[in-house]
Design a protein around this motif. Sequence first.
Motif, PDB file in Angstrom:
ATOM      1  N   VAL A 122       0.837  -1.202   0.000  1.00 42.48           N
ATOM      2  CA  VAL A 122       0.000   0.000   0.000  1.00 42.48           C
ATOM      3  C   VAL A 122       0.873   1.254   0.000  1.00 42.48           C
ATOM      4  O   VAL A 122       0.605   2.221  -0.722  1.00 42.48           O
ATOM      5  N   SER A 123       1.943   1.249   0.780  1.00 48.72           N
ATOM      6  CA  SER A 123       2.824   2.415   0.846  1.00 48.72           C
ATOM      7  C   SER A 123       3.505   2.673  -0.487  1.00 48.72           C
ATOM      8  O   SER A 123       3.607   3.813  -0.941  1.00 48.72           O
ATOM      9  N   VAL A 124       3.972   1.622  -1.144  1.00 41.17           N
ATOM     10  CA  VAL A 124       4.658   1.821  -2.418  1.00 41.17           C
ATOM     11  C   VAL A 124       3.668   2.234  -3.503  1.00 41.17           C
ATOM     12  O   VAL A 124       3.999   3.023  -4.405  1.00 41.17           O
ATOM     13  N   ASP A 166     -12.540   1.785  -4.982  1.00 42.99           N
ATOM     14  CA  ASP A 166     -13.343   0.667  -4.494  1.00 42.99           C
ATOM     15  C   ASP A 166     -12.468  -0.531  -4.121  1.00 42.99           C
ATOM     16  O   ASP A 166     -12.698  -1.208  -3.105  1.00 42.99           O
ATOM     17  N   LEU A 167     -11.454  -0.811  -4.944  1.00 43.63           N
ATOM     18  CA  LEU A 167     -10.579  -1.946  -4.658  1.00 43.63           C
ATOM     19  C   LEU A 167      -9.838  -1.759  -3.335  1.00 43.63           C
ATOM     20  O   LEU A 167      -9.767  -2.675  -2.507  1.00 43.63           O
ATOM     21  N   THR A 168      -9.278  -0.574  -3.147  1.00 44.33           N
ATOM     22  CA  THR A 168      -8.530  -0.334  -1.911  1.00 44.33           C
ATOM     23  C   THR A 168      -9.448  -0.285  -0.705  1.00 44.33           C
ATOM     24  O   THR A 168      -9.072  -0.716   0.393  1.00 44.33           O
ATOM     25  N   ALA A 169     -10.666   0.256  -0.881  1.00 42.40           N
ATOM     26  CA  ALA A 169     -11.598   0.305   0.252  1.00 42.40           C
ATOM     27  C   ALA A 169     -11.995  -1.101   0.691  1.00 42.40           C
ATOM     28  O   ALA A 169     -12.084  -1.394   1.887  1.00 42.40           O
ATOM     29  N   ASN A 170     -12.226  -1.995  -0.256  1.00 39.59           N
ATOM     30  CA  ASN A 170     -12.597  -3.372   0.090  1.00 39.59           C
ATOM     31  C   ASN A 170     -11.450  -4.117   0.759  1.00 39.59           C
ATOM     32  O   ASN A 170     -11.661  -4.922   1.669  1.00 39.59           O
ATOM     33  N   LEU A 172      -8.656  -2.693   2.317  1.00 40.53           N
ATOM     34  CA  LEU A 172      -8.035  -2.054   3.476  1.00 40.53           C
ATOM     35  C   LEU A 172      -9.039  -1.638   4.544  1.00 40.53           C
ATOM     36  O   LEU A 172      -8.644  -1.061   5.551  1.00 40.53           O
ATOM     37  N   HIS A 173     -10.311  -1.856   4.315  1.00 47.07           N
ATOM     38  CA  HIS A 173     -11.313  -1.415   5.285  1.00 47.07           C
ATOM     39  C   HIS A 173     -11.051  -2.048   6.653  1.00 47.07           C
ATOM     40  O   HIS A 173     -10.783  -3.254   6.738  1.00 47.07           O
ATOM     41  N   PRO A 174     -11.066  -1.277   7.741  1.00 46.52           N
ATOM     42  CA  PRO A 174     -11.420   0.154   7.832  1.00 46.52           C
ATOM     43  C   PRO A 174     -10.217   1.080   7.863  1.00 46.52           C
ATOM     44  O   PRO A 174     -10.307   2.195   8.362  1.00 46.52           O
ATOM     45  N   ASN A 175      -9.054   0.631   7.411  1.00 43.47           N
ATOM     46  CA  ASN A 175      -7.813   1.409   7.509  1.00 43.47           C
ATOM     47  C   ASN A 175      -7.366   1.916   6.142  1.00 43.47           C
ATOM     48  O   ASN A 175      -6.188   1.855   5.789  1.00 43.47           O
ATOM     49  N   ASN A 176      -8.296   2.406   5.348  1.00 43.54           N
ATOM     50  CA  ASN A 176      -7.960   2.910   4.018  1.00 43.54           C
ATOM     51  C   ASN A 176      -7.155   4.206   4.123  1.00 43.54           C
ATOM     52  O   ASN A 176      -7.335   4.996   5.059  1.00 43.54           O
ATOM     53  N   ARG A 177      -6.249   4.408   3.165  1.00 43.80           N
ATOM     54  CA  ARG A 177      -5.440   5.624   3.142  1.00 43.80           C
ATOM     55  C   ARG A 177      -6.244   6.783   2.537  1.00 43.80           C
ATOM     56  O   ARG A 177      -7.064   6.573   1.636  1.00 43.80           O
ATOM     57  N   PRO A 178      -5.993   8.034   2.985  1.00 46.44           N
ATOM     58  CA  PRO A 178      -6.750   9.181   2.438  1.00 46.44           C
ATOM     59  C   PRO A 178      -6.561   9.364   0.936  1.00 46.44           C
ATOM     60  O   PRO A 178      -7.479   9.804   0.246  1.00 46.44           O
ATOM     61  N   LEU A 179      -5.374   9.027   0.405  1.00 46.61           N
ATOM     62  CA  LEU A 179      -5.136   9.226  -1.020  1.00 46.61           C
ATOM     63  C   LEU A 179      -6.018   8.343  -1.886  1.00 46.61           C
ATOM     64  O   LEU A 179      -6.299   8.680  -3.044  1.00 46.61           O
ATOM     65  N   PHE A 180      -6.460   7.207  -1.346  1.00 49.08           N
ATOM     66  CA  PHE A 180      -7.253   6.271  -2.139  1.00 49.08           C
ATOM     67  C   PHE A 180      -8.749   6.555  -2.084  1.00 49.08           C
ATOM     68  O   PHE A 180      -9.533   5.826  -2.696  1.00 49.08           O
ATOM     69  N   THR A 181      -9.174   7.560  -1.376  1.00 47.94           N
ATOM     70  CA  THR A 181     -10.592   7.917  -1.351  1.00 47.94           C
ATOM     71  C   THR A 181     -10.981   8.593  -2.660  1.00 47.94           C
ATOM     72  O   THR A 181     -10.134   9.217  -3.324  1.00 47.94           O
ATOM     73  N   PRO A 182     -12.237   8.496  -3.063  1.00 45.53           N
ATOM     74  CA  PRO A 182     -12.637   9.138  -4.329  1.00 45.53           C
ATOM     75  C   PRO A 182     -12.384  10.635  -4.349  1.00 45.53           C
ATOM     76  O   PRO A 182     -12.050  11.206  -5.399  1.00 45.53           O
ATOM     77  N   GLN A 183     -12.526  11.310  -3.179  1.00 50.93           N
ATOM     78  CA  GLN A 183     -12.332  12.760  -3.149  1.00 50.93           C
ATOM     79  C   GLN A 183     -10.895  13.153  -3.433  1.00 50.93           C
ATOM     80  O   GLN A 183     -10.635  14.280  -3.893  1.00 50.93           O
TER      81      GLN A 183
END
Length: 788
Positions: A122-124, A166-170, A172-183
């Motif tokens: 995820v970091s890379v 959507d892929l990262t949210a599924n 990494l939930h509930p620890n998704n990174r802010p960069l991967f949010t749709p906004q």
Amino acid sequence: CFYDPHEAQVRLKVAQCFRSLSSSSADHTDVFDALETLNSYLDDGAESSSTAAEREEFRRTQYTRTLRVLVGQLQADWTHSLSAAQRSKLWDPLFLKGPPDQALLVPLSAPCSPSAGLDRLVSVTERFLQSGRLADLLWSFCLRSVPPDSAQLRETLLARLAALPDLTANRLHPNNRPLFTPQRFYPLLATEMLAALERICRALRGDIAIGLVLGVMAPRLAVCTRSDVVWQRVSWKLLQDVPERCMESVLTGLLQAADSRIAGNLVLTNKKAQFVLTHKVLLLQYKYETQVLRTVLGYLASDRDRRPLLIQVLRSVSQAWANPSAVKHTPQEQQLYVSKTLLLAASLLTDAELQELRSDLLQCLLDGMQSHLDSSAVGIRTLGMVVGECLSARMDLNGAKLKFEYDENEETRELLSLMTPSACDPEPDPDPHPDLDPEFKCNNLVSYGRSDDDLPPYDMSGDVEASRAAPPRYLRDCLEALISSDDSQRVEFSLRAAESLVRRNVFAAKEISVQMTKVLLHMEDKFSVSGFLVLRQAAMVALTAVDSVTQFLTTEFYSLNYSLRQRLDILEVLALAAQELSKPAADKITAAASELTPYQSNSAASWRQEVEKRIQNKTKRISKGSAQPRAGAAPNRYAPVAGYFFFPLLRNYDKPEVTFDLLGSDHLVLGRLIHTLGLFMHLAVNAPIAAQMGAALLDFVWAVRYHADQTVRRGVLFAVCSVFLSMPSQALMMDLSQQLMETRTWLADVAEADPDADCRSLAVQSLVLLDQNLKKQLQNPNGLSLES
């Protein structure tokens, strides 16, 4: 089939690296060597140990396998032993420097459960997105560097990019990174798409192709033409035969890639080349570095036949620099560019040419400095000062040189260096006694040092000079010292204590507030007090906030016998006082009470409280309210007096006085006045008088919206933004509906065509605010209808 030695060697080395990664030694040194070997195939610089053919073969056939092996080894012992520095140097670059399509697909397709290995992927991936690699991915498809039979790969990439949030949210939930949010992700994707489109447009114009060609050819041609006459004739003929439509691209690429000797006398025989080098590059465009200007002007000055063009350039550049209209309507970046050109051209003149152009340069100096010093922008005034100093020193006006006071920065230092020839580092002084033994010389120096008195000096660094004056304890004593005292220490102590005395003695301050404000406003720094301006301003702000002297200040703003500096001081004091009044007042009683230490009693109540406290500490509760009390509501002290700050300043702006012409030459004060009025409007949000203030402010700024000075235009746009922010939407749309359509048209013109970047940005912000207000009213059931 053909045997390719590079392919076989790369496969052999990569296979050895994979074996090292799979079965590492106890100290993992073989793993580190394997990772360094794999990274060498991705380094394109001279430090890479592999050849270009090997690097290409690795990217084509072995890169995807390498990533899959690394992902498969995420749970190995050596991955957990990597330090942060080693991971950044050896592991991350393998995902960030290779072909971007595989570098994105492999981490997204890795079957990982929540673990430390997943965190590394995820970091890379996050670093991949933040480092601009998405633009590289899109650009690689534009260059057709992906194999043509990869339609499935293209579809897979599109699906992964579109669904990445959507892929990262599924996963990494509930620890998704802010960069991967749709906004955050989709605006980033749009930005990278625009970057790829810009690279496409540059490629279609031919800039990239010509730059790549000249980047290889020009340095070699510069070396060959330095002493070989045949090479010179060939290169001159090559440039003479360049088609007219390609001449500009070739010349600009040549200037940035190599020496200008390659061009020969092309500027004398080709009109297009002459226009580009003597006018377009120097006056119309301002995107080139200083080195390009040195190259162009040095090319014109290096030959006797081309020196008349240098003189022609100097005349045209000096006229452009001294043009008042250009100073007002061109961006500051372009004026800096023209100033560099002027100084470089003046530094290349001979003494005879300088005498020939003396009258032209003197006229340029006088007119240009006046135009620059009249500007309200600090950067433009500084340009005028620096160029004036340099030109006066170059012309040597009877030994007189101009000298100004300005804040030095990188721009001013660069401008000053343009007139100074680069000097070599001075050689060290020769040893006056080369034959002596170094040990003898050292001992001799030591013995010479010991001939002085060996007694240590007495430390007097902590001594403080005894002062005869003491800080005043009463406000009237402070005022008396500021009015009549000739003791510098007493005046300084009084000035430093003025603000605190005013805030502690409110009743005394109300009695002498106007008199003390008048004294401070006219006070001069006769004793060079450290921080004089800040202390004087703080005292006047305290007087305005404690006992409003707003009526006095707003009246004196338009009075006679005040300098521009004093009028600006009045505006600054009013603005700071309004900001202070708009903030909640500090509850001094509560703060003081919290600092008191409670009295420790030995009565029965004390031990009961102690027992109750221990019970509370040992009691478990499921939930507990906030321990901190909520901040209490406080009245806005600015709202009731907002009109007293605002409306008196609109009273006499159109009445010129003998020493003050607000709509004429004193545009610096006009810009500050409009900005201050906009601040008053912004602070009056939710105030009852906000609607009247907004209507009056729009009427005032409408008359000066096309002012020639950029500071005034910035103030106008800031005031318009403040009106749209602070004025109620319903009042804005109902009371000013007829003006808003014309205002919208004007803002659109400013956002598109104003030469100042800040003005364009403020116009865009104003349009956004206007649209938000209109949308809010249309969505309100009781608001405006579509017909209205």
